[in-house]
Scaffold this motif. Sequence first.
Motif, short mmCIF file in Angstrom:
data_model
loop_
_atom_site.label_atom_id
_atom_site.label_comp_id
_atom_site.label_asym_id
_atom_site.label_seq_id
_atom_site.Cartn_x
_atom_site.Cartn_y
_atom_site.Cartn_z
N THR A 253 30.01 7.56 122.52
CA THR A 253 30.98 6.89 121.65
C THR A 253 30.23 5.98 120.69
OG1 THR A 253 31.26 5.00 123.10
CG2 THR A 253 32.71 6.90 123.50
N GLY B 95 30.80 2.89 120.12
CA GLY B 95 30.52 1.60 120.74
C GLY B 95 29.27 1.64 121.60
N VAL B 96 29.15 2.67 122.43
CA VAL B 96 27.97 2.80 123.29
C VAL B 96 26.72 2.91 122.43
CG1 VAL B 96 26.79 4.33 124.91
CG2 VAL B 96 29.19 3.76 125.28
N LEU C 126 30.86 -0.53 126.25
CA LEU C 126 31.92 0.29 125.66
C LEU C 126 32.89 -0.59 124.89
CD1 LEU C 126 31.22 1.59 128.68
CD2 LEU C 126 32.96 3.19 127.95
N ALA C 127 33.36 -0.07 123.77
CA ALA C 127 34.40 -0.78 123.03
C ALA C 127 35.71 -0.65 123.79
CB ALA C 127 34.53 -0.18 121.64
N GLU D 43 37.63 2.41 123.13
CA GLU D 43 36.97 3.65 123.55
C GLU D 43 36.97 3.82 125.07
OE1 GLU D 43 33.08 3.00 121.92
OE2 GLU D 43 33.52 4.11 120.10
N THR E 232 36.88 7.59 127.20
CA THR E 232 35.62 8.14 127.67
C THR E 232 35.79 8.67 129.08
OG1 THR E 232 34.48 6.53 126.34
CG2 THR E 232 33.17 7.69 127.97
N LYS F 4 33.31 10.78 130.67
CA LYS F 4 32.03 10.95 131.35
C LYS F 4 30.98 10.14 130.62
CE LYS F 4 28.75 14.36 133.09
NZ LYS F 4 27.59 13.53 132.86
#
Lengths: 166, 100
Positions: A125, A127-128, B87-88, B91, B95, B97
């Motif tokens: 993602t 963000g990550v 992580l946002a 998101e 997510t 995985k």
Amino acid sequence: MTLASDLLDQAQHLALVDPGRPRQASLRRAVSAAYYSLFHLIVDDAVRYLVPTASLRAAVARTFEHKDVKSAARTISEIQRGSAPWLASHVRLPISVALASVCDTLVDLHDQRHAADYDLSATFTRGVVNSKLAMAVSAHGNWSRERRSHNARVFMLAAGGLLVKR
Amino acid sequence: MSYLLEPKLKAELEKLGLGADVERVSATIRQNYQGEDVLAFDVVVKDELALAKPSRQTGDLFTGIAMTLRQRAAKAGVPLFASVNFLAHSEATRTTKKSA
């Protein structure tokens, strides 16, 4: 500009290139470039430290193995957190938080890079990826402060396989 | 093979107190590509932080949180390398995985 800083710029460009829904290919290449930026940053300094003859440095840089650099980084981090693995006898305590954070980021990015390049079941993602890139930026800054320290030199020697467990 | 964290240890690892930007922490054991067990922290942070353009400032903040979590794991006696993923908020639920 160095290869390391160019790769970091490229990683940031790739992370932002799709303003809407980012393509996995862009995010994966961003993570990979971020890892290589840090790897080459450290290897470049290591060969400058180890090899006085500039024309030989590229050849020596090729001898650095990713797994050895990762292993050295992980060992430095373990010492900073209170473990006493084999490399502990060579460092001067305490290991700075800045150096440990560079090492942690390198280990983490190494695993992420492998997932980004080979694990098709993983989803990245924005963000990550942004956070990984931000930590890579931080690691570049911390390394510039730490690179001439005794413990950074121990790390570089171990990363090059020149300090080994007996 | 992966292992489950003992509930009391998991609760200790997942406690907050990491700053106003951190909404949630989860700790699991995963395997990395080499088959090594890794303690994986997933840290959910506010969108405005996670989705911001990567910078030294945000990097130092993320790095500090990651270092705190790794020290926490070391103090709790977890001998594994801790991978920390941010992580946002928006998101986190999408997510399914995550890589180690």
